[in-house]
Motif scaffolding. Structure first.
Motif, PDB file in Angstrom:
ATOM      1  N   GLU A  76       0.834  -1.207   0.000  1.00  0.00           N
ATOM      2  CA  GLU A  76       0.000   0.000   0.000  1.00  0.00           C
ATOM      3  C   GLU A  76       0.866   1.253   0.000  1.00  0.00           C
ATOM      4  O   GLU A  76       0.569   2.236  -0.703  1.00  0.00           O
ATOM      5  CB  GLU A  76      -0.919  -0.009   1.226  1.00  0.00           C
ATOM      6  CG  GLU A  76      -1.956  -1.116   1.242  1.00  0.00           C
ATOM      7  CD  GLU A  76      -3.191  -0.801   0.413  1.00  0.00           C
ATOM      8  OE1 GLU A  76      -3.180   0.203  -0.334  1.00  0.00           O
ATOM      9  OE2 GLU A  76      -4.171  -1.555   0.510  1.00  0.00           O
ATOM     10  N   ALA A  77       1.949   1.230   0.773  1.00  0.00           N
ATOM     11  CA  ALA A  77       2.853   2.380   0.813  1.00  0.00           C
ATOM     12  C   ALA A  77       3.528   2.581  -0.541  1.00  0.00           C
ATOM     13  O   ALA A  77       3.645   3.718  -1.031  1.00  0.00           O
ATOM     14  CB  ALA A  77       3.898   2.187   1.910  1.00  0.00           C
ATOM     15  N   ALA A 136       2.390   1.664  -3.437  1.00  0.00           N
ATOM     16  CA  ALA A 136       1.384   2.123  -4.395  1.00  0.00           C
ATOM     17  C   ALA A 136       1.174   3.631  -4.291  1.00  0.00           C
ATOM     18  O   ALA A 136       0.999   4.311  -5.313  1.00  0.00           O
ATOM     19  CB  ALA A 136       0.072   1.382  -4.157  1.00  0.00           C
ATOM     20  N   ARG A 137       1.194   4.148  -3.073  1.00  0.00           N
ATOM     21  CA  ARG A 137       1.049   5.606  -2.909  1.00  0.00           C
ATOM     22  C   ARG A 137       2.204   6.346  -3.563  1.00  0.00           C
ATOM     23  O   ARG A 137       2.006   7.403  -4.177  1.00  0.00           O
ATOM     24  CB  ARG A 137       0.945   5.955  -1.420  1.00  0.00           C
ATOM     25  CG  ARG A 137      -0.388   5.540  -0.790  1.00  0.00           C
ATOM     26  CD  ARG A 137      -0.564   6.148   0.586  1.00  0.00           C
ATOM     27  NE  ARG A 137       0.379   5.592   1.565  1.00  0.00           N
ATOM     28  CZ  ARG A 137       0.139   4.517   2.302  1.00  0.00           C
ATOM     29  NH1 ARG A 137      -0.996   3.841   2.160  1.00  0.00           N
ATOM     30  NH2 ARG A 137       1.027   4.091   3.175  1.00  0.00           N
ATOM     31  N   VAL A 138       3.404   5.814  -3.431  1.00  0.00           N
ATOM     32  CA  VAL A 138       4.569   6.436  -4.069  1.00  0.00           C
ATOM     33  C   VAL A 138       4.391   6.466  -5.588  1.00  0.00           C
ATOM     34  O   VAL A 138       4.696   7.464  -6.251  1.00  0.00           O
ATOM     35  CB  VAL A 138       5.854   5.684  -3.689  1.00  0.00           C
ATOM     36  CG1 VAL A 138       7.044   6.170  -4.517  1.00  0.00           C
ATOM     37  CG2 VAL A 138       6.158   5.843  -2.201  1.00  0.00           C
ATOM     38  N   GLY A 161       1.580   6.265  -7.338  1.00  0.00           N
ATOM     39  CA  GLY A 161       0.358   6.881  -7.841  1.00  0.00           C
ATOM     40  C   GLY A 161      -0.697   5.875  -8.247  1.00  0.00           C
ATOM     41  O   GLY A 161      -1.635   6.218  -8.987  1.00  0.00           O
ATOM     42  N   ALA A 217      -3.988   3.880  -7.771  1.00  0.00           N
ATOM     43  CA  ALA A 217      -5.186   4.315  -7.073  1.00  0.00           C
ATOM     44  C   ALA A 217      -5.763   3.265  -6.143  1.00  0.00           C
ATOM     45  O   ALA A 217      -6.394   3.600  -5.135  1.00  0.00           O
ATOM     46  CB  ALA A 217      -6.249   4.728  -8.094  1.00  0.00           C
ATOM     47  N   GLU A 218      -5.575   1.988  -6.461  1.00  0.00           N
ATOM     48  CA  GLU A 218      -6.256   0.937  -5.715  1.00  0.00           C
ATOM     49  C   GLU A 218      -5.397  -0.321  -5.733  1.00  0.00           C
ATOM     50  O   GLU A 218      -4.801  -0.662  -6.761  1.00  0.00           O
ATOM     51  CB  GLU A 218      -7.610   0.652  -6.365  1.00  0.00           C
ATOM     52  CG  GLU A 218      -8.441  -0.403  -5.693  1.00  0.00           C
ATOM     53  CD  GLU A 218      -9.765  -0.651  -6.396  1.00  0.00           C
ATOM     54  OE1 GLU A 218     -10.586  -1.420  -5.858  1.00  0.00           O
ATOM     55  OE2 GLU A 218      -9.982  -0.086  -7.501  1.00  0.00           O
ATOM     56  N   CYS A 260      10.062   0.720  -0.099  1.00  0.00           N
ATOM     57  CA  CYS A 260       8.968   0.507   0.846  1.00  0.00           C
ATOM     58  C   CYS A 260       8.891  -0.937   1.317  1.00  0.00           C
ATOM     59  O   CYS A 260       8.322  -1.214   2.376  1.00  0.00           O
ATOM     60  CB  CYS A 260       7.634   0.899   0.213  1.00  0.00           C
ATOM     61  SG  CYS A 260       7.455   2.661  -0.139  1.00  0.00           S
TER      62      CYS A 260
END
Length: 233
Positions: A69-70, A72-74, A76, A78-79, A193
């Motif tokens: 999840e971390a 994925a945030r880096v 971009g 979305a899900e 991450c």
């Protein structure tokens, strides 16, 4: 070399947390920054991915899902969807195909990104993980023809959807190279991450070397290579 148009909606299918960060994350980050809506489906949570036998699969899965999840945030993304099949035991079953058809029909992507199920070896020192091949095979079988056929898995209660193109990373015969010079450092940051897997190892030199090797074939400083297939209208 002209890159294909950035797809509007992208569904990525992989076996484990960190698979995309090692392979195609530079492209995903580039597309995200150009407006693509990206979802990542992980068939397992990497729950066997620890050297210590005294740690439970449940504990490892929690750690690795949080790391993904971390990352994925880096990037971009979305899900992130976790299917939670047992790590190390993945098979390209009808059950897995049905689950992936569900995600395709729900998310309705223009493009699929997955690995190459036909590749058993990379170089002289890496045997492709059977989970990688299973996830890739199931993904491609879900995309064509299953997801677009209304009488296949009608119990899902979702309208059929035809994916237009597939980008296959780690392909034996690539035909498209994506310039990732602008996002290579983001890819490296995302891989960092996954501390449970890489520890204190700095992935930067290795990922830069891999990207330089792939780019060299087409005169790019850093690239990721894919086999792109047009599979729907």
């Amino acid at each position: 070399m002209i890159e294909p148009t950035t797809p509007e909606r992208v569904l990525v299918v992989a076996a484990h947390p960190d698979d995309v960060e090692f392979t195609c994350a530079g492209t995903l980050a580039k597309w995200a920054r150009r407006g693509s809506l990206i979802a990542l489906v992980l068939c397992t949570s990497g729950d066997a991915g620890a050297e210590e036998a005294n740690r439970s699969r449940e504990e490892i899965a929690r750690i690795r899902e949080a790391e993904q999840e971390a990352a994925a945030r880096v990037l971009g993304i979305a899900e992130v969807i976790f299917l939670r099949h047992p790590d190390g035991m993945l098979q390209p079953t009808l059950e897995l195909r049905r689950e992936l058809v569900r995600e395709i029909r729900r998310f309705r992507p223009q493009a699929l990104v997955c690995g190459d199920p036909s590749v058993y070896f990379y170089g002289d020192d890496y045997i492709n993980h059977p989970d990688h091949r299973a996830a890739a095979q199931a993904a491609l079988e879900a995309v064509f023809p299953a997801a677009g056929m209304p009488l296949v898995f009608p119990e899902l209660g979702l309208p059929p959807h035809r994916v237009q193109e597939a980008y296959i990373y780690g392909a034996a015969q690539p035909n498209v190279w994506i310039d990732i010079e602008e996002t290579l450092e983001i890819k490296i940051e995302a891989l960092r991450c996954h501390r449970s897997q890489i520890g204190d190892w700095d992935p930067g030199p290795t990922l830069r070397a891999w990207a330089a090797e792939e780019g060299r074939a087409v005169g790019l400083r850093y690239a990721e290579a894919f086999r792109r297939m047009t599979i729907g209208g």
